[in-house]
Enzyme design. Structure first.
Site, PDB file in Angstrom:
ATOM      1  N   ASP A  27      94.746  13.596  69.607  1.00 16.81           N
ATOM      2  CA  ASP A  27      94.473  14.601  70.876  1.00 16.81           C
ATOM      3  C   ASP A  27      94.707  14.038  72.125  1.00 16.81           C
ATOM      4  OD1 ASP A  27      92.165  13.117  71.219  1.00 16.81           O
ATOM      5  OD2 ASP A  27      90.658  14.549  70.823  1.00 16.81           O
ATOM      6  N   ASP A  28      94.781  12.501  72.299  1.00 16.72           N
ATOM      7  CA  ASP A  28      95.144  11.690  73.520  1.00 16.72           C
ATOM      8  C   ASP A  28      96.599  11.618  74.027  1.00 16.72           C
ATOM      9  OD1 ASP A  28      92.494  10.795  73.553  1.00 16.72           O
ATOM     10  OD2 ASP A  28      92.931   9.289  71.811  1.00 16.72           O
ATOM     11  N   SER A 167      88.702   7.768  64.520  1.00 16.38           N
ATOM     12  CA  SER A 167      88.440   7.660  66.016  1.00 16.38           C
ATOM     13  C   SER A 167      87.698   5.991  66.462  1.00 16.38           C
ATOM     14  CB  SER A 167      87.045   8.342  66.519  1.00 16.38           C
ATOM     15  OG  SER A 167      87.563  10.109  66.215  1.00 16.38           O
TER      16      SER A 167
END
Length: 324
Positions: A27-28, A167
Site C-alpha cells: 500500500d506504500d 509489515s
C-alpha cells in the site's frame, strides 16, 4: 561440451516446472524501498515474481476498491515516479514484471491477477500473493479494517488465493532509487526484511500439504520488529506464531483539543480488542509481542469467514426469537 549442455536440460526443466509464481503488492506504492527489496530477493531466490502495486502512497485505505477514472495520472506517482500525466497503469521500461496501477491496494492486486497476468504472462497460475513489507507495523485486530496492506491481502483471499500481509517497523517512506547502491548493506532494514520474507516463503511452500498453500478463507499477518540501524542488536528476528487479539491491541480514535479547537488522532484499546473467541487463545497477541521489543516477528492467521461463533449466534438468535 554439447553432451554437458544436453545433460543439463532435464535439470533445467525440473527447476522451471517447480518454479512458483508470486504476485507482490503493497500500500506504500510500487516505488517504495521495502517492496523493491522484497522483489529483488524473492526473484534472486528463484521465484517468478510479478509486482503490481499502487502508483501512490495508499496507506490506511483498508480494503476499499478504487480504480482510475482516467487513462492518465491526475496526480504524480509517489516520489514523482511516474510523473503526472503518465498512463494510469504501466510497467518499468526495462522490466514488464514490475507494474503500477492508479488504484487502491485491493484494486492493484486485482489488476495484477485479472489484467497483467492474463494479458502479459499467459495466465500463469499464481501460487501466492504477498503484500509488503509495509513501511510501518499493522498490529492487532483493530488494524484489520484500516490497513491497506491487510486490505490488499484479504482481497486476494476473497479470490481463493493464499495471501500474506507483511509489515516492518521501519516507518520511513523511502524511494528505492535512493538506495540502489545499498543492496549489500546488512544493517538496512529493507534488506533484512526482504531476506526474512524469502525464508518465510520458502518454508511456507516446503511445508504446504497441497497446492492451496493455506486453508481456504485464511491469510497471514506478519509484523517485523525494529532491526539493523534502528536496533543493531536485532538482525535476524525469531519467528513467533501469535494471534490477532490480545493485550496492547488498539484501534484508531480521536480526541478534541480545546486549545486548537480541532480534533487529533489517537488510539484506544478495549475489551473487544483484547478478547479471544476463535483460534488458539493461549497464543500471545501480536501487539504484545512487538511491544516487548525482544527481536521477534509475529505471525498471525486470520479468516475471511466473519460469522460469529455458534454460541454467539445462539445467544443473538435467542434474543430475537420473537422475530423468527
Amino acid at each position: 561440451m554439447f553432451k554437458q549442455i544436453f545433460a543439463l536440460i532435464p535439470i533445467i526443466a525440473a527447476v522451471l516446472a517447480n518454479e512458483k509464481t508470486i504476485l507482490l503488492s503493497n500500500d506504500d506504492g510500487w516505488a517504495a524501498l521495502n517492496i523493491r527489496a522484497a522483489y529483488r530477493e524473492l526473484t534472486n531466490a528463484g521465484y517468478n515474481v510479478i509486482l503490481s502495486a499502487p502508483a501512490r502512497q495508499r496507506s490506511g485505505w483498508s480494503g476499499k476498491f478504487q480504480i482510475p477514472d482516467s487513462k492518465t495520472l491526475k496526480e504524480a506517482g509517489e516520489f514523482n515516479y511516474p510523473p503526472k500525466g503518465s498512463p494510469s497503469w504501466g510497467h518499468e521500461s526495462d522490466n514488464n514484471k514490475i507494474w503500477y496501477f492508479d488504484g487502491t491496494p485491493g484494486a492493484a492486486v486485482a489488476f495484477g491477477l485479472e489484467y497483467v497476468i492474463p494479458n502479459y504472462f499467459n495466465d500463469t497460475k499464481v501460487d501466492l500473493v504477498v503484500n509488503g513489507p509495509n513501511e510501518g507495523t499493522n498490529l492487532g485486530n483493530g488494524m484489520y479494517t484500516i490497513s491497506g496492506t491487510i486490505g490488499a491481502t484479504y482481497n486476494a483471499v476473497y479470490r481463493n488465493y493464499p495471501g500474506i500481509a507483511i509489515s516492518g517497523s521501519n516507518g520511513n517512506n523511502s524511494f528505492f532509487k535512493d538506495f540502489e547502491n545499498d543492496e549489500n548493506d546488512t544493517l538496512l532494514a529493507a534488506n533484512i526484511y526482504a531476506k526474512k520474507v524469502v525464508q518465510f516463503v520458502d518454508q511456507l511452500f516446503k511445508g504446504a500439504k497441497d497446492d492451496s498453500i493455506l486453508p481456504i478463507t485464511t491469510g497471514l499477518n506478519i509484523n517485523f520488529p525494529s532491526v539493523g540501524y534502528d536496533d543493531e542488536s536485532c538482525k535476524d528476528p525469531e519467528w513467533v506464531f501469535t494471534k490477532f487479539s490480545g493485550k496492547d491491541s488498539t484501534t484508531s480514535d480521536l480526541k478534541y483539543n480545546k486549545e486548537s479547537g480541532l480534533f487529533e488522532s489517537s488510539s484506544i484499546g478495549s475489551e473487544a480488542l483484547y478478547t479471544c473467541v476463535f483460534g488458539n487463545c493461549s497464543l500471545e497477541g501480536e501487539s504484545q509481542l512487538l511491544a516487548d521489543k525482544n527481536c521477534k516477528t509475529s505471525v498471525s492467521a486470520f479468516s475471511v469467514d466473519y460469522s460469529a461463533s455458534k454460541d454467539q449466534e445462539e445467544t443473538i438468535h435467542g434474543a430475537l426469537n420473537g422475530l423468527f
